[in-house]
Write a protein that holds these residues in place. Structure first.
Motif: not given
Length: 578
Positions: A202-212
């Motif tokens: 479910l948590f496969h969201f791409h994080r990118g440069e800025s991690i939440p």
């Protein structure tokens, strides 16, 4: 990062996906609140939903096969059993089932076995398991989640589910940090992390440069903020009248219109409220006057119905006129009642004493002022007790403290025993958070309070809003990269990103509207950062005191109790309470 928009989109999609035709919305006690905070009933009716039912009260309802049933429930065992019973003897034509959080395979199996008539068209998870009070503010509506400084197990599970739902609705897979002094925040952080790993698909969201970032805080790092009187519109209404799920009861308000026993305060539905919720009380008086002037002009224009064209214009504009009329009546009633309470209970003077306690180092000056106020009949027992709470938190280590003397004054004025007993409870609660590494009294460089004369609604200036919550200090340190690993460890050993953009903050023990305002102001200055703020509950002083009572219950007694024959105020005897 708009939590309110996320919930609105979920509700809209579940109704839309069921297709055209008349519908019934079947919910539970909590999801009714979740939907009602995000949508007005009139909006839902426009989406062909003509009936609303609560699943634990719908068992003997009529059979209406011509209706489609949109089911929105929390994924609890009780709800699954109630829904299984409904599906065994279906009262509606077809069922579209949506759960507000992660549903187990075992529960889906139970529902599948119950659907003997094959009326279920789909089962989905729509992650709206929280109360989205505003675009950046959410609550789980959990009262008294902590007992004896330990989690109530049900509240811990609910908090895990609620925070996960926020993350899923915002499509964030964050690193998780918590306050190191608090076993409560650590336990919640670890449980959330464990569930994310377990449900990794479910948590496969791409994080990118800025991690939440998910930042979990403990209310004990700042017990001052929930105890203070408030002077911005939204916070004031919650403190003096209480807002629950964006609704305010006016039943006990003198002179309130009979058809206005409860009013909706939602920035989504009320333009005046949206524009003025963060304004100071003095400024609200001016904006109310402007609103009334605008309304009176429109009312006069409606009186001139002399031709067919005038009649047509009147009919076309009447709904908007009626809406404006309701808004004027609502806000005039609210501001009038706030003004009455401020005057009747001498809240200006009380608040000035509170701000001195929170923001200054003037022990004798504050003590003298509190003694004077405690013998004033005009102030409420609640306000008298809160002044003593604040004094105890502020000066319990001062060599000349007189907590016992102030408690004796509370007794003499007939303050309820519950509030008197809570002085020790509040102090034990606050003292248990003193290792937070950040002053619980916030702002260090506060300017000295200036003397002002107040007339009517005008003039509630910064003298009463000097205090800034600890959260503001934490946000400033966060954006500067100064949240140390020692004070705010990361779960799982992940490294903290250099650049922070999306942050979800959750406060165990509840959040306040003053902190919501601090986040709003912070994001206006730091435009590249988006923050969603939530807590177990949105507190006013009364709900916070109730939470504290539960939190310290069953804890070992402190080093000193208040004797029933306390020394009189000013006698020179001092408590050794720690």
């Amino acid at each position: 990062m708009n939590v309110l928009l996320a919930v609105r989109m979920y509700v809209s999609k579940m109704i839309q996906d069921s297709g055209p035709g008349m519908k019934v919305l079947l919910m539970d006690r909590e999801t009714i609140g979740i939907v009602s905070v995000a949508y007005a009933q009139s909006e839902i009716l426009q989406k062909e939903v003509y009936l609303f039912e609560q699943i634990d009260k719908s068992g003997n309802g009529p059979i209406m096969k011509h209706l489609k049933c949109v089911v929105f429930l929390r994924p609890s065992q009780e709800n699954v059993q109630l829904l299984a019973s409904e599906l065994k003897s279906p009262r509606y034509g077809v069922y579209y089932i949506y759960f507000s959080g992660i549903i187990s395979k075992a529960s889906i199996k139970v529902l599948a076995e119950s659907d003997e008539q094959e009326v279920v068209r789909e089962i989905q998870e729509f992650y709206a398991d929280f109360f989205a009070v505003g675009p950046h503010l959410f609550s789980l509506n959990l009262e008294k989640p902590i007992h004896g400084m330990e989690w109530n197990p049900n509240c811990l599970q609910r908090s895990v589910q609620g925070v996960l739902s926020v993350l899923l609705s915002l499509k964030k897979n964050p690193i998780i940090r918590y306050q190191n002094f608090s076993s409560l925040t650590r336990r919640l952080a670890e449980n959330i992390r464990d569930t994310i790993l377990k449900e990794s698909s479910l948590f496969h969201f791409h994080r990118g440069e800025s991690i939440p970032l998910l930042l979990i805080l403990d209310r004990r790092c700042d017990p001052i903020t929930p105890l203070l009187n408030q002077w911005t519109y939204q916070a004031m209404v919650h403190e003096l009248l209480s807002i629950k799920n964006n609704r305010v009861s006016l039943v006990d308000v003198p002179g309130a219109p009979k058809d206005m026993s409860e009013v909706l305060l939602s920035a989504e539905q009320d333009e005046f409220y949206a524009n003025n919720m963060y304004l100071n009380f003095g400024d609200i008086g001016q904006t109310i006057k402007s609103l009334m002037d605008e309304f009176q002009m429109k009312a006069k224009s409606h009186q001139k119905v002399e031709s067919i064209a005038d009649m047509k214009a009147f009919v076309e504009n009447y709904p908007q006129f009626k809406k404006m009329s309701g808004a004027v009546t609502k806000h005039v009633t609210l501001v009038g009642e706030l003004s009455r309470l401020v005057t009747q209970h001498n809240l200006l003077e009380v608040s000035e004493a509170e701000q001195e306690l929170a923001c200054q180092e003037e022990h004798m000056q504050s003590l003298t002022k509190i003694r004077k106020l405690l013998v004033t009949d005009q102030i409420r027992d609640l306000d008298a007790a809160r002044l003593v709470f604040l004094y105890a938190i502020r000066y319990h280590k001062h060599p000349s403290k007189d907590i016992v003397g102030l408690v004796d004054l509370l007794r003499r004025r007939g303050t309820p025993v519950r509030l008197i007993d809570c002085v020790e409870g509040i102090l034990r609660y606050a003292s248990s958070g003193e290792t937070a590494g950040s002053s619980i009294l916030t702002t260090n460089d506060v300017t000295k309070i200036t003397e002002k004369i107040f007339k009517g609604l005008k003039g509630v200036e910064n003298v009463f809003t000097q205090h800034s919550p600890v959260l503001k200090e934490i946000l400033d340190n966060m954006v500067k990269g100064r949240l140390t690993e020692e004070a705010f460890p990361t779960v799982g050993g992940e490294s903290t990103p250099g650049r922070i953009q999306d942050v979800v903050i959750f406060i165990v023990g509840g959040v306040t509207h003053e902190e919501s305002l601090a986040v709003h102001q912070f994001c206006r200055v730091n435009t590249g950062i988006r923050i969603a703020l939530g807590g177990t509950l949105i507190h006013n002083s009364q709900s916070f005191i109730s939470d504290v009572e539960a939190a310290v219950k069953s804890l070992p007694a402190g080093n000193a109790k208040y004797p029933h024959n306390s020394a009189p105020s000013g006698s020179g005897r001092h408590s050794k309470l720690t």
